[in-house]
Design a protein around this motif. Structure first.
Motif, short mmCIF file in Angstrom:
data_model
loop_
_atom_site.label_atom_id
_atom_site.label_comp_id
_atom_site.label_asym_id
_atom_site.label_seq_id
_atom_site.Cartn_x
_atom_site.Cartn_y
_atom_site.Cartn_z
N GLY A 179 -9.46 -23.15 -5.35
CA GLY A 179 -8.16 -23.00 -5.56
C GLY A 179 -7.72 -21.64 -6.56
N THR A 180 -6.68 -21.36 -6.24
CA THR A 180 -6.48 -20.20 -7.19
C THR A 180 -6.24 -20.34 -8.84
N GLY A 181 -5.73 -21.52 -8.83
CA GLY A 181 -5.30 -22.09 -10.34
C GLY A 181 -4.66 -20.85 -11.00
N SER A 182 -5.25 -20.67 -12.29
CA SER A 182 -4.55 -19.59 -13.07
C SER A 182 -4.76 -18.13 -12.47
N ALA A 183 -5.64 -17.91 -11.52
CA ALA A 183 -5.93 -16.78 -10.94
C ALA A 183 -6.65 -15.80 -11.91
N SER A 184 -7.68 -16.48 -12.95
CA SER A 184 -8.35 -15.67 -13.69
C SER A 184 -9.69 -15.02 -12.74
N PHE A 185 -10.31 -15.78 -12.13
CA PHE A 185 -11.20 -15.38 -11.19
C PHE A 185 -10.69 -14.45 -10.24
N SER A 186 -9.67 -14.80 -9.54
CA SER A 186 -8.95 -14.06 -8.46
C SER A 186 -8.66 -12.70 -9.09
N HIS B 65 -0.42 -20.68 0.56
CA HIS B 65 -0.05 -22.32 -0.18
C HIS B 65 -0.20 -23.26 1.07
N ARG B 66 -1.87 -23.93 0.68
CA ARG B 66 -2.17 -25.01 1.49
C ARG B 66 -3.28 -25.73 0.95
N ASP B 67 -3.60 -26.93 1.63
CA ASP B 67 -4.50 -27.74 0.98
C ASP B 67 -5.74 -27.59 1.91
N VAL B 68 -6.72 -26.90 1.42
CA VAL B 68 -7.94 -26.36 2.06
C VAL B 68 -8.93 -27.48 2.65
N CYS B 69 -8.65 -28.70 1.76
CA CYS B 69 -9.42 -29.92 2.29
C CYS B 69 -8.88 -30.37 3.67
N LYS B 70 -7.51 -30.55 3.62
CA LYS B 70 -7.03 -31.17 4.76
C LYS B 70 -6.74 -30.15 6.09
N TYR C 200 -6.49 -19.47 -1.98
CA TYR C 200 -5.60 -20.60 -1.58
C TYR C 200 -5.31 -21.51 -2.71
N GLU C 201 -4.11 -22.16 -2.56
CA GLU C 201 -3.53 -23.10 -3.72
C GLU C 201 -2.69 -24.03 -3.14
N PHE C 202 -2.99 -25.30 -3.38
CA PHE C 202 -1.95 -26.31 -2.90
C PHE C 202 -0.92 -26.73 -3.72
N HIS C 203 -0.98 -26.47 -5.06
CA HIS C 203 0.08 -26.95 -5.85
C HIS C 203 1.19 -25.90 -5.86
N PRO D 258 4.12 -24.97 -7.84
CA PRO D 258 4.60 -24.12 -8.77
C PRO D 258 3.67 -23.05 -9.04
N ARG D 259 2.14 -23.62 -8.96
CA ARG D 259 0.99 -22.62 -9.22
C ARG D 259 0.66 -21.52 -8.34
N PHE D 260 1.05 -21.88 -6.96
CA PHE D 260 0.99 -20.80 -5.90
C PHE D 260 2.07 -19.60 -6.29
N LEU E 260 -15.48 -21.80 -4.09
CA LEU E 260 -14.76 -23.10 -4.16
C LEU E 260 -14.68 -23.83 -5.64
N ASP E 261 -13.62 -23.68 -6.20
CA ASP E 261 -13.30 -24.29 -7.61
C ASP E 261 -12.42 -25.41 -7.36
N LEU E 262 -12.86 -26.48 -6.71
CA LEU E 262 -11.92 -27.68 -6.16
C LEU E 262 -12.68 -28.84 -6.81
N THR F 152 -4.38 -23.88 -15.77
CA THR F 152 -5.45 -24.89 -15.21
C THR F 152 -6.39 -24.70 -16.24
N GLN F 153 -7.65 -25.34 -15.74
CA GLN F 153 -9.19 -24.76 -16.39
C GLN F 153 -9.35 -23.36 -15.61
N ILE F 154 -9.96 -22.47 -16.48
CA ILE F 154 -10.25 -21.20 -15.59
C ILE F 154 -11.72 -20.98 -15.66
N VAL F 155 -11.96 -19.91 -14.74
CA VAL F 155 -13.54 -19.53 -14.92
C VAL F 155 -13.55 -18.22 -15.70
N TYR F 156 -14.52 -18.20 -16.69
CA TYR F 156 -14.52 -17.08 -17.69
C TYR F 156 -15.61 -16.19 -16.97
N1 SAM Z 1 -10.80 -20.71 -10.44
C1 SAM Z 1 -9.60 -20.90 -10.99
C2 SAM Z 1 -9.32 -19.93 -12.32
O1 SAM Z 1 -10.26 -19.14 -12.58
O2 SAM Z 1 -8.22 -19.41 -12.86
C3 SAM Z 1 -9.25 -22.05 -11.49
C4 SAM Z 1 -9.10 -22.96 -10.43
S1 SAM Z 1 -8.41 -24.76 -10.86
C5 SAM Z 1 -9.76 -25.49 -11.85
C6 SAM Z 1 -8.52 -25.50 -9.33
C7 SAM Z 1 -7.31 -25.34 -8.49
O3 SAM Z 1 -7.56 -25.78 -7.51
C8 SAM Z 1 -5.99 -26.00 -9.01
O4 SAM Z 1 -5.00 -25.02 -9.36
C9 SAM Z 1 -5.69 -26.96 -7.93
O5 SAM Z 1 -4.17 -27.16 -7.69
C10 SAM Z 1 -6.38 -26.33 -6.77
N2 SAM Z 1 -6.58 -27.29 -5.74
C11 SAM Z 1 -7.17 -28.49 -5.79
N3 SAM Z 1 -7.43 -28.93 -4.54
C12 SAM Z 1 -7.10 -28.20 -3.77
C13 SAM Z 1 -7.04 -28.16 -2.37
N4 SAM Z 1 -7.56 -29.34 -1.64
N5 SAM Z 1 -6.63 -27.03 -1.56
C14 SAM Z 1 -6.08 -26.06 -2.27
N6 SAM Z 1 -5.86 -26.03 -3.82
C15 SAM Z 1 -6.45 -27.03 -4.37
#
Ligand code: SAM
Length: 361
Positions: free
Chosen positions: A111-118, A162-167, A134-137, A139-141, A186-188, A84-88
């Motif tokens: 979300g966790t995304g590429s786990a850069s910030f994590s 592995h969950r959709d935090v918005c829902k 938290y990551e809802f996708h 394969p990425r999780f 929150l990077d969502l 995904t896009q990442i936080v630098y």
């Molecule tokens: N901060 C991360 C990093 O530094 O690598 C990058 C995060 S990326 C831009 C956004 C992530 O949020 C994506 O992987 C996306 O699948 C996840 N995402 C989007 N909506 C979400 C939701 N409602 N619940 C959980 N994850 C969600």
């Protein structure tokens, strides 16, 4: 191998960040049967075993070399596989400092995304704190979970969900205890939908900070409405514009120096012409029947015999090299910025919640 601790010596199964250059850092897991092949040559993993992290390693053939670096969150951000896009680092370091995240902090990230910030957060909270990410996708999780496990972070200090935090919000079952987060990141795409679910999982006894990372001002606007609705205060929005700043000294050049240089160019030109004339007078013109070897030999000789002496001092480049700061010359301090530095610029919206009086007593 853990991103939290340090290790002196490289061993089988360790993660090594092979530093080929500033823009080329290759993560490798040491396997004595494998070889790292790069444009600087080949580097067998077996020869890395027993070396200290930080060692400069020469390739088995040729003159190339690489550095074998200890993994750190910052180097991982530069070398990780992007999903995904990442936080630098310019953003992550600012957010960490601004939210007051430190060893022992309890942080929510979605979300966790590429786990850069994590990785940076896990390193900062260390084993005394906790990161709930938290990551809802799916394969990425799964990828992120595998990485945390390989990097010695899964469980302590990282729990990935592995969950959709918005829902479905942030409450989790795979952690023994309460989340009680003191910081939230929150990077969502729609952070305002997740803000509604935070009150159940943030600490009620301490001041809690939140940062929402959004590239569009429309997202910021909706986030501000949600923050206000759910009782967050001290709201501020900032944007990080990272620039590399180079400061150095530069030689002061005078008009006299320019005149000196022009005179020198003229002298070298005239001297060169004169030497060429003498060379042709002595050796004659090249002949069509000359062999390739004779042509080459003549070229070498011509180069040698018509060479003009280098200038002693030339403040504009070629000529005798002047050591930076040489007291015989005048210098001024100058600075310049690099136009673009790798950082994903988003708007950072910060807000805070104070502990409620009843919970502090
Ligand atoms: N901060 C991360 C990093 O530094 O690598 C990058 C995060 S990326 C831009 C956004 C992530 O949020 C994506 O992987 C996306 O699948 C996840 N995402 C989007 N909506 C979400 C939701 N409602 N619940 C959980 N994850 C969600």
């Amino acid at each position: 191998m853990s991103f939290i601790g340090y290790k002196d010596t490289i061993g089988e199964g360790d993660l090594v960040l092979a530093f080929l250059g500033r823009d080329a850092i290759k993560p490798i897991v040491i396997n004595k049967e494998e070889t790292l092949n790069t444009r600087f040559g080949s580097f067998p993993h077996a020869q890395m075993i027993g070396l200290k992290y930080g060692t400069q390693m020469a390739s088995i053939k040729g003159y190339g070399f690489i550095h074998l670096l200890q993994p750190s969150a910052e180097l991982w951000t530069l070398s990780l596989p992007h999903r995904t896009q990442i936080v630098y680092t310019p953003d992550s370091s600012y957010i960490t400092q601004r939210l007051g995240i430190t060893a022992g902090s309890r942080v929510i990230e979605a979300g966790t995304g590429s786990a850069s910030f994590s990785h940076a957060l896990a390193r900062t909270v260390s084993a005394e704190g906790h990161l709930f990410t938290y990551e809802f996708h799916e394969p990425r999780f799964l990828e992120a979970k595998k990485e945390f496990e390989e990097h010695g972070l899964l469980g302590t200090p990282v729990t990935i969900n592995h969950r959709d935090v918005c829902k479905d919000g942030f409450e989790i079952s795979n952690y023994d205890g309460d989340v009680k987060a003191t910081s939230v990141f929150l990077d969502l795409p729609a952070p305002w939908e997740a803000i509604a679910h935070l009150s159940q999982v943030i600490s009620q006894d301490e001041k809690v900070g939140i940062c929402c990372f959004s590239p569009c001002i429309e997202q910021v606007s909706k986030t501000l409405d949600a923050l206000k609705e759910y009782g967050w205060t001290s709201v501020q929005m900032v944007e990080i514009q990272a620039r590399r700043w180079e400061a150095r000294q530069q030689m002061v050049r005078q008009v006299d120096d320019a005149v000196l240089r022009l005179k020198d160019v003229k002298r070298r030109k005239l001297e060169g012409i004169e030497r060429k004339r003498r060379f042709y007078a002595e050796h004659g013109q090249p002949r069509d029947e000359d062999s390739e070897q004779e042509v080459e030999k003549r070229k070498e000789l011509e180069k040698e015999e018509t060479k003009v002496d280098r200038t002693e001092f030339n403040p504009f480049g070629r000529g005798l090299r002047i050591k930076d700061g040489d007291e015989a010359f005048n210098w001024i301090k100058v600075s310049k910025t690099e136009a673009e530095v790798k950082s994903h610029t988003s708007y950072l919206t910060f807000a805070f919640k104070q502990a409620t009086p009843s919970s502090t007593t």
